[in-house]
Design a protein around this motif. Structure first.
Motif, PDB file in Angstrom:
ATOM      1  N   VAL A   1      33.761  40.023  -5.067  1.00 50.33           N
ATOM      2  CA  VAL A   1      32.857  40.673  -4.282  1.00 50.33           C
ATOM      3  C   VAL A   1      33.138  40.637  -2.842  1.00 50.33           C
ATOM      4  N   PHE A   2      33.302  39.464  -2.510  1.00 50.97           N
ATOM      5  CA  PHE A   2      33.504  39.155  -0.993  1.00 50.97           C
ATOM      6  C   PHE A   2      34.685  40.068  -0.579  1.00 50.97           C
ATOM      7  N   SER A   3      35.834  39.698  -1.334  1.00 49.24           N
ATOM      8  CA  SER A   3      37.117  40.591  -1.067  1.00 49.24           C
ATOM      9  C   SER A   3      36.865  41.987  -0.845  1.00 49.24           C
ATOM     10  N   ARG A   4      36.073  42.688  -1.963  1.00 49.01           N
ATOM     11  CA  ARG A   4      36.088  44.207  -2.046  1.00 49.01           C
ATOM     12  C   ARG A   4      35.116  44.704  -0.693  1.00 49.01           C
ATOM     13  N   PHE A   5      34.003  43.685  -0.514  1.00 42.73           N
ATOM     14  CA  PHE A   5      33.250  44.040   0.628  1.00 42.73           C
ATOM     15  C   PHE A   5      33.925  44.302   1.793  1.00 42.73           C
ATOM     16  N   GLY A   6      34.983  43.207   2.032  1.00 43.66           N
ATOM     17  CA  GLY A   6      35.760  43.353   3.298  1.00 43.66           C
ATOM     18  C   GLY A   6      36.785  44.720   3.331  1.00 43.66           C
ATOM     19  N   GLN A   7      36.822  45.268   2.441  1.00 42.24           N
ATOM     20  CA  GLN A   7      37.664  46.374   2.252  1.00 42.24           C
ATOM     21  C   GLN A   7      36.682  47.594   2.433  1.00 42.24           C
ATOM     22  N   LEU A   8      35.602  47.461   2.268  1.00 40.56           N
ATOM     23  CA  LEU A   8      34.686  48.724   2.675  1.00 40.56           C
ATOM     24  C   LEU A   8      34.438  49.287   4.092  1.00 40.56           C
ATOM     25  N   GLY A   9      35.210  48.536   4.983  1.00 43.26           N
ATOM     26  CA  GLY A   9      34.895  48.915   6.479  1.00 43.26           C
ATOM     27  C   GLY A   9      33.763  48.244   7.131  1.00 43.26           C
ATOM     28  N   PRO A  10      33.880  48.415   8.527  1.00 39.12           N
ATOM     29  CA  PRO A  10      32.854  47.814   9.210  1.00 39.12           C
ATOM     30  C   PRO A  10      31.270  48.423   9.014  1.00 39.12           C
ATOM     31  N   ASN A  11      31.080  49.513   8.561  1.00 41.13           N
ATOM     32  CA  ASN A  11      29.607  50.325   8.399  1.00 41.13           C
ATOM     33  C   ASN A  11      29.594  50.889   6.801  1.00 41.13           C
ATOM     34  N   PRO A  12      29.814  50.099   5.765  1.00 42.97           N
ATOM     35  CA  PRO A  12      29.586  50.502   4.534  1.00 42.97           C
ATOM     36  C   PRO A  12      28.124  51.101   4.324  1.00 42.97           C
ATOM     37  N   SER A  13      28.029  52.283   3.711  1.00 42.86           N
ATOM     38  CA  SER A  13      26.777  52.683   3.364  1.00 42.86           C
ATOM     39  C   SER A  13      26.094  51.911   2.264  1.00 42.86           C
ATOM     40  N   HIS A  14      25.014  52.408   1.957  1.00 40.24           N
ATOM     41  CA  HIS A  14      24.103  51.329   0.792  1.00 40.24           C
ATOM     42  C   HIS A  14      24.892  51.935  -0.414  1.00 40.24           C
ATOM     43  N   ALA A  15      25.210  53.245  -0.792  1.00 41.96           N
ATOM     44  CA  ALA A  15      25.683  53.484  -2.010  1.00 41.96           C
ATOM     45  C   ALA A  15      27.265  53.020  -2.097  1.00 41.96           C
ATOM     46  N   ASP A  16      28.014  52.782  -1.021  1.00 39.34           N
ATOM     47  CA  ASP A  16      29.206  52.049  -1.235  1.00 39.34           C
ATOM     48  C   ASP A  16      28.807  50.780  -1.709  1.00 39.34           C
ATOM     49  N   ILE A  17      28.148  49.987  -1.233  1.00 34.44           N
ATOM     50  CA  ILE A  17      27.952  48.726  -1.795  1.00 34.44           C
ATOM     51  C   ILE A  17      27.479  48.623  -3.074  1.00 34.44           C
ATOM     52  N   ILE A  18      26.555  49.443  -3.380  1.00 35.11           N
ATOM     53  CA  ILE A  18      25.910  49.270  -4.799  1.00 35.11           C
ATOM     54  C   ILE A  18      27.042  49.985  -5.782  1.00 35.11           C
ATOM     55  N   ASN A  19      28.009  50.648  -5.532  1.00 37.40           N
ATOM     56  CA  ASN A  19      28.933  51.104  -6.389  1.00 37.40           C
ATOM     57  C   ASN A  19      29.983  49.971  -6.457  1.00 37.40           C
ATOM     58  N   MET A  20      30.338  49.116  -5.386  1.00 40.04           N
ATOM     59  CA  MET A  20      31.250  47.966  -5.307  1.00 40.04           C
ATOM     60  C   MET A  20      30.683  46.929  -6.323  1.00 40.04           C
ATOM     61  N   ASN A  21      29.312  46.714  -6.260  1.00 39.02           N
ATOM     62  CA  ASN A  21      28.753  45.819  -6.897  1.00 39.02           C
ATOM     63  C   ASN A  21      28.696  46.260  -8.453  1.00 39.02           C
ATOM     64  N   ARG A  22      28.706  47.308  -8.811  1.00 40.23           N
ATOM     65  CA  ARG A  22      28.763  47.680 -10.151  1.00 40.23           C
ATOM     66  C   ARG A  22      30.087  47.732 -10.655  1.00 40.23           C
ATOM     67  N   SER A  23      31.127  48.270  -9.847  1.00 36.56           N
ATOM     68  CA  SER A  23      32.378  48.390 -10.250  1.00 36.56           C
ATOM     69  C   SER A  23      33.347  47.016 -10.536  1.00 36.56           C
ATOM     70  N   VAL A  24      32.872  45.886  -9.912  1.00 38.98           N
ATOM     71  CA  VAL A  24      33.310  44.682  -9.861  1.00 38.98           C
ATOM     72  C   VAL A  24      33.487  44.007 -11.344  1.00 38.98           C
ATOM     73  N   HIS A  25      32.312  44.627 -12.116  1.00 37.64           N
ATOM     74  CA  HIS A  25      31.907  44.028 -13.432  1.00 37.64           C
ATOM     75  C   HIS A  25      32.510  45.095 -14.479  1.00 37.64           C
ATOM     76  N   SER A  26      32.545  46.282 -14.068  1.00 38.67           N
ATOM     77  CA  SER A  26      33.318  47.198 -15.165  1.00 38.67           C
ATOM     78  C   SER A  26      34.603  47.207 -15.097  1.00 38.67           C
ATOM     79  N   ASP A  27      35.314  46.727 -13.714  1.00 37.52           N
ATOM     80  CA  ASP A  27      36.610  46.551 -13.717  1.00 37.52           C
ATOM     81  C   ASP A  27      37.138  45.261 -14.539  1.00 37.52           C
ATOM     82  N   ASP A  28      36.423  44.049 -14.500  1.00 38.08           N
ATOM     83  CA  ASP A  28      36.636  42.946 -15.092  1.00 38.08           C
ATOM     84  C   ASP A  28      37.235  42.953 -16.509  1.00 38.08           C
TER      85      ASP A  28
END
Length: 248
Positions: free
Chosen positions: A221-248
């Motif tokens: 999660v920390f690694s992917r968060f760093g890839q979202l850029g300096p100002n990720p949207s709320h939707a970006d963060i939620i989608n990342m949190n969900r995808s880290v489990h679906s991709d596992d």
């Protein structure tokens, strides 16, 4: 209800504001004393206090501070708190990012079990698996189809019921997360952590949590968060949190 809140950061401050708006008598405190929190207290209609003042006479206490600050709380802080007054722990453990390493948690102890041991009182784990933006902006009335769920874990049924009522009051569906020893299921890195799920999906996510897996997922999660850029949207963060489990 008389509610004491220690810690007025993004989660504690939002809870203070919402609970004050709901008509509760809210006392707010941080580590710097009553005068330091007075501007915020005046803004939201709360009472500024030091930690002891926030706790004394409270019917509910919310502890919303980093885990490293838990060990610095006065040893007598909760001596004046009634035995039946629940303490909500909203905290999360972010090792090597915000928090120093805590060996017991690294070895598998649930974070809020550790907190309970440090303060010498039972706690209820809640409001730790929701983002501050969601807590601030996305509360909905009961029955709303898009109502977000918040997991609540603890050992005392009466305390848990009271906390679940508070969760609902401020716009979210409370989901029973089990005993305090099971609160690891809602810790960072688990499927139910900060994904803006509804109650049904949250229950499924809690069930899907795997012991010992969360620390590795959290690093991803920390690694992917760093890839979202300096100002990720709320939707970006939620989608990342969900995808880290679906991709596992």
């Amino acid at each position: 209800m008389k509610i004491g809140i220690i810690g007025i950061g993004s989660i504690g401050g939002t809870l203070a504001r919402k609970l004050s708006e709901s008509g509760h008598e809210v006392r707010v405190a941080n580590s710097k004393g009553a005068e330091a929190v007075r501007p915020f207290a005046d803004e939201i209609g709360a009472i500024p206090a030091n930690a002891h003042g926030a706790v004394k006479g409270a019917e509910l206490v919310i502890l919303s501070i980093p885990l490293a600050a838990v060990v610095e709380l006065p040893k007598d802080l909760f001596d004046a708190l009634g035995a039946n007054a629940p303490i909500i722990d909203t905290g999360n453990y972010y090792p090597d990012v915000r928090d120093p390493r805590i060996a017991e948690i690294d070895d598998g102890k649930a974070e809020s079990v550790w907190v309970s041991e440090q303060i010498g009182r039972p706690v209820i784990k809640a409001f730790n698996n929701i983002l501050a933006h969601s807590l601030t902006e996305l509360g909905r009335p009961p029955g709303s189809p898009d109502r977000i769920a918040v997991a609540v874990a603890g050992d005392d049924a009466q305390s848990k019921t009271l906390v679940m009522d508070i969760v609902s009051q401020i716009g979210f569906d409370p989901v029973d997360g089990g005993s305090l020893s099971e609160s690891w299921r809602q810790q960072p890195g688990t499927p139910g952590y900060c994904c803006d799920y509804d109650a049904k999906a949250m229950r499924n996510a809690l069930e899907q949590a795997v012991p010992g897996k969360a620390p590795r997922v959290l690093q991803e999660v920390f690694s992917r968060f760093g890839q979202l850029g300096p100002n990720p949207s709320h939707a970006d963060i939620i989608n990342m949190n969900r995808s880290v489990h679906s991709d596992d």
